[in-house]
Design a protein around this motif. Structure first.
Motif, PDB file in Angstrom:
ATOM      1  N   ASP A 173       9.238  31.202  22.291  1.00  0.00           N
ATOM      2  CA  ASP A 173       9.212  31.357  21.049  1.00  0.00           C
ATOM      3  C   ASP A 173       8.421  30.005  20.411  1.00  0.00           C
ATOM      4  OD1 ASP A 173      11.290  29.268  20.869  1.00  0.00           O
ATOM      5  OD2 ASP A 173      12.654  30.674  21.065  1.00  0.00           O
ATOM      6  N   ARG A 174       8.429  30.227  18.871  1.00  0.00           N
ATOM      7  CA  ARG A 174       7.453  29.327  18.204  1.00  0.00           C
ATOM      8  C   ARG A 174       8.259  28.037  18.527  1.00  0.00           C
ATOM      9  NH1 ARG A 174       8.579  28.843  12.658  1.00  0.00           N
ATOM     10  NH2 ARG A 174       7.920  26.834  12.278  1.00  0.00           N
ATOM     11  N   ASP A 175       9.666  27.873  18.413  1.00  0.00           N
ATOM     12  CA  ASP A 175      10.028  26.771  18.439  1.00  0.00           C
ATOM     13  C   ASP A 175       9.981  25.935  19.837  1.00  0.00           C
ATOM     14  OD1 ASP A 175      11.282  27.049  16.016  1.00  0.00           O
ATOM     15  OD2 ASP A 175      13.184  27.700  16.669  1.00  0.00           O
ATOM     16  N   ALA A 176       9.884  26.708  20.795  1.00  0.00           N
ATOM     17  CA  ALA A 176       9.520  26.130  22.383  1.00  0.00           C
ATOM     18  C   ALA A 176       8.351  25.432  22.227  1.00  0.00           C
ATOM     19  CB  ALA A 176       9.787  27.101  23.135  1.00  0.00           C
ATOM     20  N   LEU A 177       7.501  26.274  21.600  1.00  0.00           N
ATOM     21  CA  LEU A 177       5.905  25.759  21.576  1.00  0.00           C
ATOM     22  C   LEU A 177       5.766  24.387  20.725  1.00  0.00           C
ATOM     23  CD1 LEU A 177       2.663  25.944  21.795  1.00  0.00           C
ATOM     24  CD2 LEU A 177       2.890  27.393  19.909  1.00  0.00           C
ATOM     25  N   ILE A 178       6.621  24.585  19.610  1.00  0.00           N
ATOM     26  CA  ILE A 178       6.531  23.357  18.612  1.00  0.00           C
ATOM     27  C   ILE A 178       7.270  22.076  19.413  1.00  0.00           C
ATOM     28  CG2 ILE A 178       7.666  22.264  16.650  1.00  0.00           C
ATOM     29  CD1 ILE A 178       7.021  25.076  15.269  1.00  0.00           C
ATOM     30  N   VAL A 179       8.334  22.298  19.949  1.00  0.00           N
ATOM     31  CA  VAL A 179       9.159  21.190  20.694  1.00  0.00           C
ATOM     32  C   VAL A 179       7.991  20.453  21.967  1.00  0.00           C
ATOM     33  CG1 VAL A 179      10.835  20.465  22.231  1.00  0.00           C
ATOM     34  CG2 VAL A 179      11.282  22.043  20.118  1.00  0.00           C
ATOM     35  N   GLU A 180       7.293  21.461  22.435  1.00  0.00           N
ATOM     36  CA  GLU A 180       6.553  20.697  23.312  1.00  0.00           C
ATOM     37  C   GLU A 180       5.369  20.203  23.071  1.00  0.00           C
ATOM     38  OE1 GLU A 180       3.960  22.080  27.399  1.00  0.00           O
ATOM     39  OE2 GLU A 180       5.881  23.190  27.119  1.00  0.00           O
ATOM     40  N   ALA A 181       4.742  20.725  21.987  1.00  0.00           N
ATOM     41  CA  ALA A 181       3.582  19.970  21.174  1.00  0.00           C
ATOM     42  C   ALA A 181       4.133  18.732  20.674  1.00  0.00           C
ATOM     43  CB  ALA A 181       3.171  20.919  20.051  1.00  0.00           C
ATOM     44  N   LEU A 182       5.143  18.826  19.950  1.00  0.00           N
ATOM     45  CA  LEU A 182       5.699  17.420  19.556  1.00  0.00           C
ATOM     46  C   LEU A 182       5.835  16.371  20.602  1.00  0.00           C
ATOM     47  CD1 LEU A 182       8.041  18.777  16.747  1.00  0.00           C
ATOM     48  CD2 LEU A 182       5.990  17.525  16.499  1.00  0.00           C
ATOM     49  N   SER A 183       6.514  16.954  21.636  1.00  0.00           N
ATOM     50  CA  SER A 183       6.776  15.921  22.851  1.00  0.00           C
ATOM     51  C   SER A 183       5.434  15.269  23.364  1.00  0.00           C
ATOM     52  CB  SER A 183       7.543  16.474  23.919  1.00  0.00           C
ATOM     53  OG  SER A 183       8.866  16.967  23.384  1.00  0.00           O
ATOM     54  N   GLU A 184       4.699  16.213  23.681  1.00  0.00           N
ATOM     55  CA  GLU A 184       3.219  15.656  24.138  1.00  0.00           C
ATOM     56  C   GLU A 184       2.506  14.740  23.200  1.00  0.00           C
ATOM     57  OE1 GLU A 184      -0.017  15.192  26.208  1.00  0.00           O
ATOM     58  OE2 GLU A 184       1.714  16.045  26.874  1.00  0.00           O
ATOM     59  N   HIS A 185       2.871  14.826  21.895  1.00  0.00           N
ATOM     60  CA  HIS A 185       2.339  13.952  20.786  1.00  0.00           C
ATOM     61  C   HIS A 185       2.606  12.855  20.785  1.00  0.00           C
ATOM     62  CE1 HIS A 185       0.498  12.863  16.774  1.00  0.00           C
ATOM     63  NE2 HIS A 185       1.794  12.640  16.526  1.00  0.00           N
ATOM     64  N   VAL A 186       4.002  12.649  20.807  1.00  0.00           N
ATOM     65  CA  VAL A 186       4.461  11.441  20.373  1.00  0.00           C
ATOM     66  C   VAL A 186       4.523  10.580  22.016  1.00  0.00           C
ATOM     67  CG1 VAL A 186       6.312  12.056  18.727  1.00  0.00           C
ATOM     68  CG2 VAL A 186       6.807  12.299  21.252  1.00  0.00           C
ATOM     69  N   SER A 187       4.248  11.259  22.848  1.00  0.00           N
ATOM     70  CA  SER A 187       4.104  10.574  24.122  1.00  0.00           C
ATOM     71  C   SER A 187       2.755   9.651  24.158  1.00  0.00           C
ATOM     72  CB  SER A 187       4.216  11.614  25.525  1.00  0.00           C
ATOM     73  OG  SER A 187       3.044  12.550  25.644  1.00  0.00           O
ATOM     74  N   GLN A 188       1.783  10.139  23.447  1.00  0.00           N
ATOM     75  CA  GLN A 188       0.543   9.518  23.328  1.00  0.00           C
ATOM     76  C   GLN A 188       0.832   7.800  22.803  1.00  0.00           C
ATOM     77  OE1 GLN A 188      -2.213  11.633  21.176  1.00  0.00           O
ATOM     78  NE2 GLN A 188      -1.622  13.630  22.266  1.00  0.00           N
ATOM     79  N   LEU A 189       1.949   7.449  22.161  1.00  0.00           N
ATOM     80  CA  LEU A 189       2.112   6.435  21.681  1.00  0.00           C
ATOM     81  C   LEU A 189       2.894   5.605  22.771  1.00  0.00           C
ATOM     82  CD1 LEU A 189       2.526   4.180  19.402  1.00  0.00           C
ATOM     83  CD2 LEU A 189       4.748   4.998  18.865  1.00  0.00           C
TER      84      LEU A 189
ATOM     85  N   ALA B 249      13.495  19.227  15.476  1.00  0.00           N
ATOM     86  CA  ALA B 249      12.377  19.000  16.591  1.00  0.00           C
ATOM     87  C   ALA B 249      11.721  18.025  16.329  1.00  0.00           C
ATOM     88  CB  ALA B 249      11.704  20.351  16.584  1.00  0.00           C
ATOM     89  N   ILE B 250      11.434  17.616  15.217  1.00  0.00           N
ATOM     90  CA  ILE B 250      10.366  16.442  15.000  1.00  0.00           C
ATOM     91  C   ILE B 250      11.161  15.031  15.160  1.00  0.00           C
ATOM     92  CG2 ILE B 250       8.717  14.976  13.314  1.00  0.00           C
ATOM     93  CD1 ILE B 250       8.485  17.748  11.762  1.00  0.00           C
ATOM     94  N   ILE B 251      12.338  15.233  14.831  1.00  0.00           N
ATOM     95  CA  ILE B 251      13.394  14.191  15.059  1.00  0.00           C
ATOM     96  C   ILE B 251      13.595  13.796  16.691  1.00  0.00           C
ATOM     97  CG2 ILE B 251      15.605  12.920  14.542  1.00  0.00           C
ATOM     98  CD1 ILE B 251      15.305  14.073  11.688  1.00  0.00           C
ATOM     99  N   ASP B 252      13.800  14.830  16.983  1.00  0.00           N
ATOM    100  CA  ASP B 252      14.331  14.739  18.653  1.00  0.00           C
ATOM    101  C   ASP B 252      13.047  14.479  19.452  1.00  0.00           C
ATOM    102  OD1 ASP B 252      17.062  15.582  18.170  1.00  0.00           O
ATOM    103  OD2 ASP B 252      16.576  17.550  18.396  1.00  0.00           O
ATOM    104  N   ALA B 253      11.873  14.964  19.146  1.00  0.00           N
ATOM    105  CA  ALA B 253      10.845  14.398  19.868  1.00  0.00           C
ATOM    106  C   ALA B 253      10.481  12.958  19.714  1.00  0.00           C
ATOM    107  CB  ALA B 253       9.468  14.955  19.257  1.00  0.00           C
ATOM    108  N   TRP B 254      10.797  12.326  18.614  1.00  0.00           N
ATOM    109  CA  TRP B 254      10.904  10.944  18.548  1.00  0.00           C
ATOM    110  C   TRP B 254      11.971   9.964  19.223  1.00  0.00           C
ATOM    111  CZ3 TRP B 254       7.015   7.809  17.599  1.00  0.00           C
ATOM    112  CH2 TRP B 254       5.886   8.497  16.823  1.00  0.00           C
ATOM    113  N   LEU B 255      13.090  10.646  19.370  1.00  0.00           N
ATOM    114  CA  LEU B 255      14.105   9.827  20.207  1.00  0.00           C
ATOM    115  C   LEU B 255      14.155   9.145  21.212  1.00  0.00           C
ATOM    116  CD1 LEU B 255      17.203  12.185  19.148  1.00  0.00           C
ATOM    117  CD2 LEU B 255      16.508   9.952  17.777  1.00  0.00           C
TER     118      LEU B 255
END
Length: 161
Positions: free
Chosen positions: A21-37, A83-89
């Motif tokens: 679903d869309r949420d699963a896609l967003i969560v993975e995209a956000l996790s990938e994004h923040v892992s670049q820091l 999802a955004i907050i959880d990706a940053w935790l």
């Protein structure tokens, strides 16, 4: 999801096999994004804090991060905010490690809430990036770092001779 299929050129069934679903896609995209820091941790907590703050400043000034921060502030979608907050935790926890070590070794004022210090840094930089991105430079980070150190660093008293 249809837009992702169209833009990526992959089949709809392939997309849904990977992300149901869309949420699963967003969560993975956000996790990938923040892992670049990239967060550094060593035994020199002050240097780590400075390095990580400078890296965070550069990261939050990127166009995609500016867009995500604005989305976080303006969206009414609770699931997306979560999802955004959880990706940053996980990043927040790693960012906090050198401070926790400094607290345990007596280099920070007793009772310093290292989690709150890290959240302050992230919140200040995210907010500043949205309202005054031009001010996000080395001087800004160095000033913020000095302010934080004044508030948390244990004073070392030299013995009188």
């Amino acid at each position: 999801m249809q837009e992702v299929v169209t833009l990526s050129g992959i089949g709809r069934s392939t997309l849904f096999r990977r992300w149901p679903d869309r949420d699963a896609l967003i969560v993975e995209a956000l996790s990938e994004h923040v892992s670049q820091l990239q967060i550094v941790t060593s035994r020199d907590w002050e240097r780590d804090l400075a390095t990580n703050m400078h890296g965070l400043c550069r990261f939050v000034a990127r166009p995609i991060e500016l867009a995500l921060n604005k989305l976080l502030v303006t969206t009414h979608n609770a699931a997306l905010k979560k999802a955004i907050i959880d990706a940053w935790l996980p990043i927040l926890r790693v960012f906090e490690q050198p401070l926790r070590h400094a607290l345990r070794s007596g280099e920070l004022i007793d009772g310093t809430d290292t989690r709150q210090v890290v959240r302050f840094i992230f919140a200040e930089m995210a907010f500043r990036s949205m309202i005054d991105p031009a001010s996000m430079d080395e001087k800004y980070v160095d000033g913020l770092l000095r302010l934080i150190l004044q508030g948390i660093k244990q004073e070392r008293h030299s013995s009188a001779r």
